[in-house]
Structures are given as C-alpha cells and as structure tokens.
Design a protein around this motif. Structure first.
Motif, short mmCIF file in Angstrom:
data_model
loop_
_atom_site.label_atom_id
_atom_site.label_comp_id
_atom_site.label_asym_id
_atom_site.label_seq_id
_atom_site.Cartn_x
_atom_site.Cartn_y
_atom_site.Cartn_z
N ILE B 36 0.83 -1.19 0.00
CA ILE B 36 0.00 0.00 0.00
C ILE B 36 0.87 1.24 0.00
O ILE B 36 1.84 1.32 0.75
CB ILE B 36 -0.90 0.01 1.26
N GLY B 37 0.51 2.18 -0.82
CA GLY B 37 1.27 3.43 -0.84
C GLY B 37 0.55 4.46 -1.66
O GLY B 37 -0.31 4.12 -2.47
N PRO B 38 0.90 5.72 -1.46
CA PRO B 38 0.26 6.78 -2.26
C PRO B 38 0.66 6.68 -3.73
O PRO B 38 1.57 5.93 -4.07
CB PRO B 38 0.76 8.07 -1.64
N ASN B 39 -0.01 7.43 -4.56
CA ASN B 39 0.33 7.44 -5.99
C ASN B 39 1.80 7.84 -6.16
O ASN B 39 2.28 8.76 -5.52
CB ASN B 39 -0.53 8.45 -6.73
N GLY B 40 2.47 7.11 -7.01
CA GLY B 40 3.85 7.47 -7.32
C GLY B 40 4.85 7.05 -6.27
O GLY B 40 5.98 7.50 -6.27
N ALA B 41 4.42 6.17 -5.34
CA ALA B 41 5.33 5.78 -4.27
C ALA B 41 6.30 4.69 -4.71
O ALA B 41 7.29 4.43 -4.04
CB ALA B 41 4.52 5.28 -3.06
N GLY B 42 6.02 4.03 -5.82
CA GLY B 42 6.92 2.97 -6.28
C GLY B 42 6.31 1.58 -6.24
O GLY B 42 7.00 0.60 -6.47
N LYS B 43 5.00 1.50 -5.95
CA LYS B 43 4.33 0.19 -5.89
C LYS B 43 4.45 -0.55 -7.21
O LYS B 43 4.90 -1.69 -7.27
CB LYS B 43 2.83 0.34 -5.60
N THR B 44 4.02 0.11 -8.26
CA THR B 44 3.99 -0.55 -9.56
C THR B 44 5.41 -0.87 -10.03
O THR B 44 5.65 -1.93 -10.61
CB THR B 44 3.26 0.33 -10.59
N MET B 201 2.50 -4.01 3.87
CA MET B 201 3.71 -3.25 3.54
C MET B 201 3.28 -1.88 3.12
O MET B 201 2.46 -1.73 2.23
CB MET B 201 4.42 -3.90 2.35
N PHE B 202 3.84 -0.87 3.75
CA PHE B 202 3.60 0.51 3.31
C PHE B 202 4.82 0.97 2.56
O PHE B 202 5.96 0.75 3.00
CB PHE B 202 3.36 1.43 4.52
N ILE B 203 4.59 1.59 1.46
CA ILE B 203 5.72 2.10 0.68
C ILE B 203 5.50 3.59 0.45
O ILE B 203 4.38 4.04 0.22
CB ILE B 203 5.87 1.31 -0.63
N ARG B 204 6.58 4.33 0.62
CA ARG B 204 6.48 5.79 0.47
C ARG B 204 7.79 6.30 -0.11
O ARG B 204 8.85 6.00 0.41
CB ARG B 204 6.24 6.41 1.84
N ASP B 205 7.69 7.06 -1.17
CA ASP B 205 8.87 7.63 -1.84
C ASP B 205 9.94 6.58 -2.11
O ASP B 205 11.13 6.81 -1.87
CB ASP B 205 9.46 8.76 -1.00
N GLY B 206 9.51 5.43 -2.56
CA GLY B 206 10.47 4.40 -2.93
C GLY B 206 11.08 3.64 -1.77
O GLY B 206 12.02 2.88 -1.94
N ARG B 207 10.57 3.86 -0.56
CA ARG B 207 11.09 3.12 0.58
C ARG B 207 9.96 2.38 1.29
O ARG B 207 8.84 2.87 1.35
CB ARG B 207 11.73 4.07 1.61
N THR B 279 0.49 7.42 8.66
CA THR B 279 1.87 7.15 8.26
C THR B 279 2.31 8.02 7.09
O THR B 279 3.47 8.41 6.99
CB THR B 279 2.02 5.67 7.85
N MET B 280 1.37 8.28 6.18
CA MET B 280 1.73 8.98 4.95
C MET B 280 1.55 10.49 5.07
O MET B 280 1.59 11.20 4.07
CB MET B 280 0.86 8.47 3.78
N LYS B 281 1.30 10.98 6.29
CA LYS B 281 1.04 12.40 6.46
C LYS B 281 2.12 13.25 5.79
O LYS B 281 3.30 12.98 5.93
CB LYS B 281 1.00 12.73 7.96
N GLY B 282 1.70 14.21 5.03
CA GLY B 282 2.66 15.14 4.44
C GLY B 282 3.30 14.64 3.16
O GLY B 282 4.24 15.25 2.65
#
Lengths: 326, 285
Positions: B36-44, B201-207, B279-282
């Motif tokens: 799970i992650g915001p758009n453009g976080a690197g999931k795909t 799994m949370f993914i954010r900005d490629g991490r 977790t994804m705040k900001g």
C-alpha cells in the motif's frame, strides 16, 4: 497440458491470425470477390453489346471462324493463348499481391506497438512465452501466413476466372476443355507457392525495420519508420549537392530506402533478376517464373538485406523485452 | 520453506526520480501481502521488477529465479493482473481460453470453464463488448485456473462497482488461495482488502516504511479514544496522529505499551486506512 516451443509458436501464429483476420484473410478474399465480380460485369457487358450490335466476340467475326481458329492454332499461338490464360490466373494474385504489400507493411508497423499502446502487452507478458517466440510468430505471420493465404485466394480466384472466360468463350463455339488444356493452372499455382520462401527472404529487411520501429517507438511508429529514412536521404542528397560527402544518392534510395520500406511488395525482387521481358506473353511469363525469380538469391543485395534484417529483428526482440512504458 | 520473494538493495532510477530506493524485504509462502502506498510511491515499479518487466539494480530472487534473466521460466509460476482491463479488446472469450490452454503448462481448462459458467460471459463475446467488471471476471477466471505459486494483483478492482469488487476478493479467497500460494496486492481501496491480508507493507517515496504481519500491526499500533481531560497525558506519549470525534480525541500510537494506553481510555485496533493516512502524512505537501 504439455506445451512445447513448436506448439507455443503455432498458437502464437494462430493468435496473430485471429487478431488480423481482416487483413490476412478478408482482404484477399474480398479483393478476389470484387475482381471476379468486375470480370463478370465485363463479360456480360461484352456479350450484351455484342448481341446488340450483331457481332460476336470472336477474332474472326463469326463462330465458325473461331472454331476453325482454335482448331488450327499452331504451336506458337497455342503457347500464346496458354500464356494469356495463365496471365488471367496471375492477374488476380498480382492485385492481391499489392494489397498484401500494404497489409504486411501496416501489420509489421503495429505488431509490436499496438499492444503497448492499449497496454494489453501486460496480459501477453503475463504468460510464459519468450519475447523471441513472440517476435518470431509475428515474422512468420507476415512472411509466410499472409502470403500463403493470398496465394491460395489468388489461385482460387484465378481458377474461377479461367472457368468464367472459358465458359464465355464456349458460348461462341470454342471448346472449353481445349482452351483449358492450353493453360497451366498447376504450374501457375506451383510458381506462386514457390515464391513464398523468396518473398520471406526478400521482405525480411522491411519486416525487420518496421518491427524495430514498432518495438522501439514510444509513439507514431509510422512517422519514425518512414520519415527517418527519407530525412536521411534528403540530407545525403544535400551533401551530394554541396559536394562535401560523396555518398551515392541513388544507391541509398534504391538499396536502402526501397529495401527497408518497399520489399514487402511481392515481386519487387525482380529488380535483382536480369533478362525480364520477351517478345510474346509466353516468353514474358517464363522470364517471371519462380525459377528465374530465385536467381535473385545470387545477388548480394538480397543477402545483405537478410543480414541487416536479422540485426534489426534482434533489436526488436531486445526492445520488446526491455521497453518499459506501459 | 524458503521465501517466495527476497529482495535486497532494490533500486530503480527513472530519469529524474528515484522510484525504488534500496528496498529490501522478504515474502514467505502462503501469505497475502498488501502493498500500500500513495500514488507514485513505487508500488507498480516494485511489482514490475518482481515480474521482470523492468530493469533495476540490487538483488532480487523470485521463486528461485532472477526476473531479469529467467523471466520466461518465472512466468510459468507467476500470474499477474496488472491494472484492470488489459485484456486485448479484439479477443473472444473462447479464443483467449483456447490460447492460454495451449501455451500455459499449468492451466486447467475445466476449472476455467467452470468459473466462466458462473458468469454471464458468452464464449463468442469479444472483450470490447464487455463492461469493465466482466473483463475482470474473465481475467480472474483465467488466472484462477492457473496453478501458480505467486499471484500479483496491481489495482485489480479499480473502477469496478462494489458488487464486482466484493465478488472479486471473495472468489480469490474461496476458490483460489491456499497455503501453497502467495498473493501480493496493491490497491487504494484499503478497506476492502483489510480483512484478507496477512501481511502489510507501506511504501512511500520508494522506501518501505512498514513491513509487518497483521498480528504484529495489531500489537504495535493501538488507537485510544481519550476524554478531553486526559488528552494532554496522551499527547505526552507522542502519538502518530490525533483526530477529534464527538468531543473526544482519538490518538494513534506506535509501540506504546497496551497497559499504559488502557489507562487513558478505550483502546481498539486501528483500521488500515487510518494507519495509512497517519503514516503517509505530508506525502504530497
């Protein structure tokens, strides 16, 4: 269920046929149908006008003369009549051949691009199929399946035409069987079928170039495939004009541009065959026969084209594997 | 049993952006992992790397294969539904079943046809004549008939109505999933997968910012509903997030002792979406 490489390839080719039934199957069939229809209309027109004006469609003007003529044909004119009938058979396939050229051209251009554009590549890539097999199946479809269907459709149309003309002439007292026995339908069909391997080898550089563009271009593969070689040609011509670099312009257009864009048109290999022509239809036909066509195999042009094609297709496979834009 | 996927130091650089930044993780067999992650976080991008659809740097092993070099073999064991509606629009139901049956060694035709019989799909129907939901039904029928070890779903239910969405996950759980299979799913409709996931799994900005199984998540993250008079005490424990409902404050804590929190108010397990938002705040700021 067991799957082998050959089996996978067979189903991949079948898949191509399903997708391109319109171009591969319906295009030649419809062309043949239209061709037959036009000829029927022509024959009927001839008959109607003939009847209205009170003369028959025959060389001598009367039925008796015609019958006599056909019986009295010497060897030379029998050959001519036979060649004329063979020509009738070839004519339909020639028209279809031009259609085939366009179909294969645009098929190759879209082969590795269309599924990237509509993202269905993600489905195809979810199956255990190598990119090499995928590209190979598209090459086979373009260079074997499409021309084969064209030849079959052309041969059937040709036979139909032959029967039609024979039937029309028989109305004027010419024996159908006698006329038909002068033609060589089996030889014509064998000639056309025999040309397919030559077509494969000759068309390969065009197929390779178009598929390379198709696999590589992020958008507008047509523009890249056509505009790029033409732009290069113009630049070469310009340099030639200035006299700075001496790349023979005519060589570039004939041996590069024509080969990577125009070689999907069947028969274009006859540029590499010497002694085309003749004093009568029979000689002309025999100079265009498949065995003469194969003398193109002796030309460096053909094999350089094949070598370049293999390199371009390897490039296409590489791009198919690694292009990441879907 | 060894891991289905093990990645270490996975990185992927697009022209200007770092889509994956030294990502490392392991996925065990028999799990359903939500990525799970915001758009453009690197999931795909991560999924593409696993499927060998893109080049990357770092180590990645999927079912014992290197997706870069052994993609053809790997795809015999892996299925994926990448996004909705990627089936070619010209193909007919019977054609696609025929095709997959002959090129996929692990495809069970009878099973596929049984699934299709439960839908409204007609054998001669083309994909272009179907609604989005029907396309997904067809795709799911194909995928469920393949005995794959790993199934990857990238936004499989995007744009479907709730009936199709519910049915999709229900079929997946009831008719497909077992302890030998592993499913990785990315979605924005977190509420709908919440109950079926075993790992998160949370993914954010490629991490990867969170990688835990659901039990651990339940122990680590606790939500407390606190009366106004206790709010200051709660804030002192450094909550991840705070929001107001009906005059009470709800605090989300990460790794604070359960007993300590029970003293502040009523505790409960946070929903994944609340956890995600906290977790994804900001992210987009």
């Amino acid at each position: 269920m067991k799957t082998s490489t050959a089996n996978t390839l067979f189903w991949l080719v079948k898949r191509e046929f399903w997708e391109h039934r319109g171009g591969f199957f319906w295009a030649p069939v419809v062309t043949g149908g239209v061709f037959v229809l036009l000829n029927i209309m022509g024959i009927i027109t001839g008959e109607v006008f003939g009847a209205r004006n009170g003369f028959n469609l025959s060389f001598g003007g009367s039925q008796n003369n015609m019958r006599l003529l056909s019986q009295a044909l010497d060897k030379q004119s029998m050959d001519t009549v036979g060649a004329g009938l063979d020509m009738v058979m070839y004519s339909s396939t020639m028209i279809m051949g031009i259609i085939l050229g366009f179909v294969v051209f645009f098929y190759c251009l879209g082969a590795l691009y269309d599924d990237r554009r509509d993202r269905s590549i993600l489905f195809w890539k979810s199956l255990p199929i190598s990119d090499t097999a995928t590209v190979l199946s598209k090459i086979i479809s373009a260079t074997v399946v499409a021309p084969f269907i064209t030849v079959i459709a052309g041969a059937l149309t040709g036979i139909l035409m032959l029967l039609m003309f024979a039937a029309a002439l028989s109305l004027h007292g010419v024996s159908v069987w006698h006329l038909l026995s002068l033609s060589h339908p089996l030889q014509v069909i064998a000639n056309m079928l025999g040309s397919i391997p030559l077509y494969l080898l000759w068309a390969l550089p065009t197929v390779g170039w178009l598929m390379l563009c198709s696999a590589w271009a992020r958008s507008k593969p047509f523009l890249w495939a056509v505009a790029l070689p033409i732009a290069v040609g113009i630049v070469i011509g310009w340099f030639d004009l200035l006299g700075t670099v001496n790349v023979p312009n005519s060589w570039y257009w004939r041996d590069v541009v024509a080969r990577i864009l125009g070689s999907v048109f069947p028969g274009s290999w006859f540029g590499e065959v010497s002694g085309i022509g003749g004093h009568n239809p029979a000689e002309l036909l025999s100079s265009l026969s498949v065995t003469r066509g194969y003398t193109a195999l002796a030309s460096a042009n053909l094999w350089l084209g094949v070598a370049a094609a293999i390199a371009m297709l390897a490039g296409a496979i590489w791009f198919r594997r690694w292009r990441d834009d879907s | 049993m060894s891991a289905v996927i093990s990645a270490s130091g996975l990185s992927k650089q697009y022209k200007t952006t770092l889509a994956l930044d030294q990502v490392s993780f392991q996925i065990e067999p028999g799990r359903i992992v939500g990525l799970i992650g915001p758009n453009g976080a690197g999931k795909t991008t991560a999924l593409k790397a696993i499927l060998g659809l893109t080049d990357f740097s770092g180590e990645l092993n999927v079912l014992g294969f290197d997706p870069r070099k052994q993609r053809d073999k790997l795809m015999g064991e892996v299925c994926f539904i990448a996004d909705v509606a990627v089936l070619p629009r010209w193909i007919r139901v019977c054609e696609v079943v025929d095709f997959v049956a002959h090129v996929h060694p692990r495809f069970d035709r009878a099973k596929c046809e049984a699934f299709l019989a439960r839908t409204k799909l007609q054998p001669n129907q083309r994909v272009r004549q179907m609604s989005k939901g029907m396309i997904v039904q067809l795709h799911l029928a194909l995928v469920m008939a393949i005995d794959a070890k790993l199934l990857i779903l990238d936004e499989p239910t995007l744009g479907l109505d709730i009936l199709y969405r519910k049915q999709f996950y229900q079929n997946l759980l009831e008719d497909y999933f077992d302890e030998n299979k592993t499913i990785i799913v990315t979605t924005h409709q977190v509420e709908e997968v919440e109950h079926i996931l075993s790992d998160l799994m949370f993914i954010r900005d490629g991490r990867i910012v969170l990688d835990a199984d659901m039990d651990a998540v339940g122990e680590r993250y606790i939500e407390v509903m606190v009366n106004a008079d206790q709010a200051a005490a709660a804030r002192a424990l450094k909550p991840l997030d705070e929001r107001q409902v009906f005059g009470k404050s709800i605090f989300l804590f990460d790794g604070v002792g359960r007993a300590q929190l029970e003293a502040l108010g009523e505790i409960r397990r946070p929903s994944i979406s609340d956890l995600f938002v906290a977790t994804m705040k900001g992210t987009y700021a």
